[in-house]
Design an enzyme around this catalytic site. Structure first.
Site, PDB file in Angstrom:
ATOM      1  N   THR A 126      12.690   5.208  -0.311  1.00  0.00           N
ATOM      2  CA  THR A 126      12.662   5.883   0.970  1.00  0.00           C
ATOM      3  C   THR A 126      11.425   6.763   1.141  1.00  0.00           C
ATOM      4  O   THR A 126      10.970   7.404   0.218  1.00  0.00           O
ATOM      5  CB  THR A 126      13.919   6.746   1.103  1.00  0.00           C
ATOM      6  OG1 THR A 126      15.046   5.901   1.041  1.00  0.00           O
ATOM      7  CG2 THR A 126      13.948   7.530   2.381  1.00  0.00           C
ATOM      8  N   GLU A 130       5.398   3.309  -7.439  1.00  0.00           N
ATOM      9  CA  GLU A 130       5.966   3.225  -8.791  1.00  0.00           C
ATOM     10  C   GLU A 130       5.121   2.324  -9.688  1.00  0.00           C
ATOM     11  O   GLU A 130       5.049   1.116  -9.486  1.00  0.00           O
ATOM     12  CB  GLU A 130       7.406   2.726  -8.704  1.00  0.00           C
ATOM     13  CG  GLU A 130       8.327   3.781  -8.114  1.00  0.00           C
ATOM     14  CD  GLU A 130       9.667   3.250  -7.639  1.00  0.00           C
ATOM     15  OE1 GLU A 130      10.535   4.076  -7.326  1.00  0.00           O
ATOM     16  OE2 GLU A 130       9.826   2.016  -7.592  1.00  0.00           O
TER      17      GLU A 130
END
Length: 412
Positions: free
Chosen positions: A198, A284
């Protein structure tokens, strides 16, 4: 991993911030945040266009559409998405808890959540955390609140701008979280939309700004910031961007027609672009940020198709991770994007190194220079389609082994 919060002080007149712990994160890290204005603020917001929308988005969208908000409550560690009526009740209970503690109308409180999807939220614990955060509100609590909204983030993301509006000094400060599940497709809260980890971002200013001007700012900023970033191509159920302006700087209210509007809009766009770029840098496992710039498209939609297709291509992203200047994957992605152009006129550049000229690869002659570019932590990939005058820009990260490893066991 418990993260150290940046020590740079951030203050905006009339705003107080706090972070608290309710046990959603391991190790006692902050997992609740509250941001509150001393007075009702004008507001503009944008939310995910995913058809599956988290409970706080469903609750918050109509409240933001009113153009007035005074507080934001956020939890991390649980997305409160795909949780049915119970999730909606929890989002409302969080707002009600904050409203009671602050002595304001519940309709002025906007909720947000981030974390795992489909997990029932622990309502009592969340409300206890909101109450604790409300009790801890402080003008010095910006970074505590920022810590409370983060999930897989490797570093805190924030930006600050100052400017003079009508002889009054005003401040804009923003915080954001996001590292995975990043390909926002946000639409303003006051518009009807048809949709296709998100992103959350909140920007606060003590400037007096009309609702119409604030919405114009957000409409101008989104295509250049959050709607221009891609980490993994997945649009979250919870994406939320909010701008609040409480007017305590004392300036004459800025309207769309004001002489001060362009300068204020520019400052807000810079804050939002800085936050968006920080999210891409923190994708990430990301090791590279690539600016994809498309020129000479027949239409803006064609330019966006090419930019989006390249930014989402696992093959392109993996090649960038490997520092490989091979252009076959790039032109292939452009070709299946749906955009209309003549492949025999296509030019491609890695920074200032031309690797495709008139549809023919030139890497063989300048491979060392091209390889040096794609091994940098940040570089620009430019495609000239020579089909028109439209342009597009996307900020993307590479696809790494660490990303796959992290997301293969995210739930377990």
């Amino acid at each position: 991993m418990k993260l150290d919060v940046a020590p740079i002080p951030v203050r905006v007149a009339g705003f107080r911030f706090a972070g608290a712990t309710c046990g959603l994160k391991a190790g006692g890290a902050r997992d609740v945040a509250v941001i509150a204005s001393a007075v009702p603020a004008t507001a503009a917001a944008a939310f995910t266009t995913n058809r599956v929308q988290a409970a706080p988005v469903v609750v918050g969208r109509p409240r933001a559409a009113s153009g007035r908000l005074q507080a934001i409550v956020v939890n991390s560690g649980n997305a409160n998405a795909y949780t049915g009526r119970d999730g909606l009740a929890t989002a409302r209970a969080m707002c009600k808890t904050a409203a009671r503690a602050l002595g304001i109308s519940e309709a002025l409180v906007l909720p947000s959540s981030t974390g795992r999807i489909g997990v029932a939220p622990p309502r009592d614990r969340l409300c206890d955390g909101v109450a604790a955060a409300c009790a801890a509100l402080s003008t010095h609590g910006f970074h505590d609140a920022l810590a409370g909204i983060m999930t897989t983030d490797a570093f805190p993301k924030f930006a600050v701008e100052g400017l003079v509006v009508g002889e009054r000094e005003v401040t804009l400060a923003g915080m954001a979280k996001g590292a995975g599940m990043i390909a926002p497709r946000l639409a303003l809260a006051n518009r009807t939309v048809h949709p296709h980890a998100t992103t959350l971002a909140y920007v606060f200013t003590d400037a007096a700004v009309s609702v119409a001007a604030l919405r114009r700012v957000l409409a101008a900023a989104l295509p250049q910031s959050f709607n221009a970033i891609v980490v993994d191509g997945d649009t979250s159920t919870n994406d939320t961007i909010v701008l609040l302006a409480n007017g305590l700087a004392g300036n004459t209210p800025i309207t769309v027609a004001s002489a001060e509007f362009p300068a204020f809009c520019g400052a807000a766009v810079r804050v939002l672009r800085t936050l968006a770029r920080q999210i891409v840098k923190d994708g990430e496992g990301a090791t590279r940020v690539v600016d994809v710039r498309i020129h000479g498209a027949r239409t803006r939609r064609d330019a966006e198709r090419v930019a989006d297709t390249i930014a989402r291509s696992p093959l392109c992203k993996a090649a960038f991770f490997g520092g490989d200047p091979y252009t076959g994957r790039i032109v292939c992605a452009a070709g299946y994007s749906g955009a209309h152009f003549d492949p025999d006129r296509l030019d491609v550049f890695l920074d200032d190194v031309q690797v495709v000229r008139a549809g023919r690869e030139t890497v063989g002659r300048i491979e060392a220079r091209a390889a040096a570019v794609v091994q940098r932590p940040e570089f620009t990939l430019t495609l000239h389609l020579h089909a028109g005058n439209a342009t597009a820009h996307r900020m993307m990260s590479d696809l790494t082994v660490d990303y796959v490893r992290f997301n293969s066991d995210y739930r377990t």
